[in-house]
Design a protein around this motif. Structure first.
Motif, mmCIF file in Angstrom:
data_model
loop_
_atom_site.group_PDB
_atom_site.id
_atom_site.type_symbol
_atom_site.label_atom_id
_atom_site.label_comp_id
_atom_site.label_asym_id
_atom_site.label_seq_id
_atom_site.Cartn_x
_atom_site.Cartn_y
_atom_site.Cartn_z
ATOM 1 N N TRP A 26 -5.196 -14.235 -5.944
ATOM 2 C CA TRP A 26 -5.828 -12.854 -5.778
ATOM 3 C C TRP A 26 -6.259 -12.176 -6.926
ATOM 4 C CZ3 TRP A 26 -2.734 -9.050 -7.188
ATOM 5 C CH2 TRP A 26 -1.234 -8.469 -7.133
ATOM 6 N N TRP A 50 -2.643 -13.276 5.115
ATOM 7 C CA TRP A 50 -3.991 -12.941 4.374
ATOM 8 C C TRP A 50 -5.211 -12.378 5.207
ATOM 9 C CZ3 TRP A 50 -4.023 -11.358 -0.773
ATOM 10 C CH2 TRP A 50 -3.047 -11.619 -1.330
ATOM 11 N N GLU A 58 0.769 -1.227 0.050
ATOM 12 C CA GLU A 58 0.031 -0.364 0.343
ATOM 13 C C GLU A 58 0.793 1.248 -0.307
ATOM 14 O OE1 GLU A 58 -2.973 2.575 -0.364
ATOM 15 O OE2 GLU A 58 -3.258 0.059 -0.048
ATOM 16 N N SER A 100 -9.169 -8.774 1.087
ATOM 17 C CA SER A 100 -8.401 -9.238 1.872
ATOM 18 C C SER A 100 -7.309 -8.250 1.178
ATOM 19 C CB SER A 100 -8.061 -10.552 1.526
ATOM 20 O OG SER A 100 -7.088 -11.145 2.352
ATOM 21 N N TYR A 101 -6.606 -8.714 2.748
ATOM 22 C CA TYR A 101 -5.472 -7.264 1.900
ATOM 23 C C TYR A 101 -4.069 -8.978 2.841
ATOM 24 C CZ TYR A 101 -4.694 -6.084 7.440
ATOM 25 O OH TYR A 101 -5.290 -6.214 8.472
ATOM 26 N N TYR A 102 -2.417 -8.911 2.272
ATOM 27 C CA TYR A 102 -1.147 -9.204 2.869
ATOM 28 C C TYR A 102 -0.880 -8.118 3.404
ATOM 29 C CZ TYR A 102 2.073 -12.664 3.595
ATOM 30 O OH TYR A 102 3.368 -13.454 3.389
ATOM 31 N N PHE A 128 2.203 -3.362 4.502
ATOM 32 C CA PHE A 128 0.521 -3.369 4.096
ATOM 33 C C PHE A 128 0.201 -4.038 2.754
ATOM 34 C CE2 PHE A 128 0.210 -1.828 8.554
ATOM 35 C CZ PHE A 128 -1.463 -2.907 9.261
ATOM 36 N N SER A 129 -0.284 -4.698 2.332
ATOM 37 C CA SER A 129 -0.327 -4.595 0.776
ATOM 38 C C SER A 129 -1.239 -3.636 0.216
ATOM 39 C CB SER A 129 -0.671 -6.054 0.599
ATOM 40 O OG SER A 129 -1.549 -6.430 0.635
ATOM 41 N N THR A 130 -1.963 -3.583 -0.922
ATOM 42 C CA THR A 130 -2.930 -2.911 -1.317
ATOM 43 C C THR A 130 -4.424 -4.166 -0.675
ATOM 44 O OG1 THR A 130 -2.893 -3.782 -3.133
ATOM 45 C CG2 THR A 130 -1.925 -1.444 -2.858
ATOM 46 N N TRP A 131 -5.499 -3.358 -0.618
ATOM 47 C CA TRP A 131 -6.743 -4.329 -1.160
ATOM 48 C C TRP A 131 -7.040 -4.982 -1.882
ATOM 49 C CZ3 TRP A 131 -10.114 -6.405 3.558
ATOM 50 C CH2 TRP A 131 -9.155 -5.203 4.320
#
Length: 161
Positions: free
Chosen positions: A145, A133, A100, A123-125, A106-109
């Motif tokens: 995903w 996840w 993100e 979800s996000y990773y 945090f990953s993007t949603w």
């Protein structure tokens, strides 16, 4: 089962090989406004027609006048471009979503396919201490995903209640 693109490609081939139009209705006949090859004793030329019921004749005339080989070529190209631009499912074994903006853990949603529920969820990773996840309802066992669809850049005339 054929995809829409395959069906359009087949239709384009059929249209290219068929009698050119424009087509018109003459009673219970669908006729091309072109003359067929000379036939008969006096080598007369007649419109290319086929005898069918009223509903079929109306449908054939409408389809033949709209789905020309040129229009079908445009449809096939458009369908191929849409298919190429559509988001694809990505295996988590292949790669994880990007971080993100402004964060490293945090990953993007994304849309995620969860193995346990065999369902698709937002979800996000997370790469931090609670690595894995996460969905709004807790941790998830995700196998694939896909990026979320992008919102329209502008929504002119839209009301926000």
């Amino acid at each position: 089962m054929q995809t829409l693109l395959e069906q359009l490609q087949k239709l384009a081939l059929l249209a290219a090989a068929a009698t050119a139009g424009p087509w018109v209705r003459e009673g219970d006949m669908a006729c091309a406004e072109v003359l067929g090859p000379p036939t008969g004793k006096f080598a007369m030329q007649y419109p290319v027609c086929s005898s069918i019921d009223d509903e079929d004749a109306a449908f054939i005339v409408a389809v033949r006048n709209v789905l020309t080989p040129e229009n079908l070529t445009l449809l096939v190209a458009g369908q191929a471009a849409l298919a190429a631009a559509a988001p694809q499912w990505v295996s988590v074994a292949e790669r994880l979503p990007e971080a993100e903006e402004g964060y490293t853990e945090f990953s993007t949603w994304v849309l995620a396919y969860t193995m346990a529920g065999r369902q698709i969820e937002a979800s996000y990773y997370f790469k931090g201490p609670l690595k894995g996840w996460h969905t709004p309802t807790g941790k998830a066992d995700v196998t694939h995903w896909m990026p979320l669809p992008t919102a329209r850049a502008t929504m002119e005339g839209a009301s926000h209640a």
